[in-house]
Design a protein around this motif. Sequence first.
Motif, mmCIF file in Angstrom:
data_model
loop_
_atom_site.group_PDB
_atom_site.id
_atom_site.type_symbol
_atom_site.label_atom_id
_atom_site.label_comp_id
_atom_site.label_asym_id
_atom_site.label_seq_id
_atom_site.Cartn_x
_atom_site.Cartn_y
_atom_site.Cartn_z
ATOM 1 N N LEU A 120 -0.082 -52.435 100.130
ATOM 2 C CA LEU A 120 0.160 -51.003 100.218
ATOM 3 C C LEU A 120 -0.327 -50.326 98.946
ATOM 4 N N VAL A 121 -1.043 -49.215 99.100
ATOM 5 C CA VAL A 121 -1.420 -48.376 97.965
ATOM 6 C C VAL A 121 -0.373 -47.278 97.822
ATOM 7 N N ALA A 122 0.189 -47.147 96.628
ATOM 8 C CA ALA A 122 1.234 -46.155 96.379
ATOM 9 C C ALA A 122 0.917 -45.360 95.119
ATOM 10 N N THR B 49 7.235 -42.296 100.480
ATOM 11 C CA THR B 49 6.620 -41.805 101.715
ATOM 12 C C THR B 49 7.111 -42.674 102.864
ATOM 13 N N LYS B 50 6.711 -42.329 104.077
ATOM 14 C CA LYS B 50 7.063 -43.161 105.230
ATOM 15 C C LYS B 50 6.514 -44.580 105.058
ATOM 16 N N ILE C 69 -6.871 -42.912 101.231
ATOM 17 C CA ILE C 69 -7.012 -44.288 101.726
ATOM 18 C C ILE C 69 -5.920 -44.618 102.736
ATOM 19 N N ASN C 70 -4.761 -43.945 102.628
ATOM 20 C CA ASN C 70 -3.681 -44.166 103.583
ATOM 21 C C ASN C 70 -3.802 -43.296 104.827
ATOM 22 N N GLY C 71 -4.763 -42.356 104.809
ATOM 23 C CA GLY C 71 -4.998 -41.517 105.973
ATOM 24 C C GLY C 71 -4.059 -40.342 106.100
ATOM 25 N N THR C 72 -3.301 -40.040 105.032
ATOM 26 C CA THR C 72 -2.395 -38.892 105.078
ATOM 27 C C THR C 72 -3.027 -37.631 104.490
ATOM 28 N N THR C 73 -4.185 -37.795 103.836
ATOM 29 C CA THR C 73 -4.956 -36.677 103.296
ATOM 30 C C THR C 73 -6.384 -36.807 103.811
ATOM 31 N N ASN C 74 -6.989 -35.721 104.231
ATOM 32 C CA ASN C 74 -8.351 -35.756 104.768
ATOM 33 C C ASN C 74 -9.360 -36.157 103.704
#
Length: 211
Positions: A137-139, A15-16, A105-110
């Motif tokens: 970082l959580v991945a 991801t970015k 948690i990364n804010g890319t999913t609601n």
Amino acid sequence: QVIEMELLIPPIKETKLTKGFSLNEVEQIIYCDGGALDNPGLAAAAMCVILAKDKQLTHAAANYYHRSTNNLCEWSAVQAAVKYSRITKLKTIILTDSELVCGQINGTTNLYNKRIKESFDEGIRQYREERKDGNVLVAHIDRRYNKADYIVRVTRERKIDIDEHHVFADKEKVEVPEGEEEGPEGIAISNMVDGEEQTAYTIKELIDGRR
């Protein structure tokens, strides 16, 4: 000498955020997992740690829940890993096989679940601050690479906790009352095991898969 962390870290979803995170500077890897039978049902959350300098599993923590859901347990495991990374002050990559929790948690999913928002709000805030500073970082990884999966299954079977550093959230945040899928209060069940006295059913034996 720089340790090539790519050799220790399993394939992660790019991801970015992962592109901007230097894997060669990672000092520890934390695997997280959580799961419930019948969802909700008997459940557990777990994490285990690899230190880069040792290139081996060195620590584990787990919580057993009388009744909880997959999502709550996944969240509990990730938050425990975030807290542990803050305790150790090491540059950390946290690996979960829950694409949903990773995105939330990364804010890319609601994140729509009100209970999870309320229970883990402080942990989310702390994580994003640490992530912004480049410390953690959580991945996302595929389940077959998740070393914490075994610990979840053993913890659920033995109904036992290992949490020397008190990294897991209060049980009332994670347990679900009978007859409810989600709820504000839970059933507090705690069969605590002293990690130093029982040292790795203890931790080392558990994460090595010998018992």
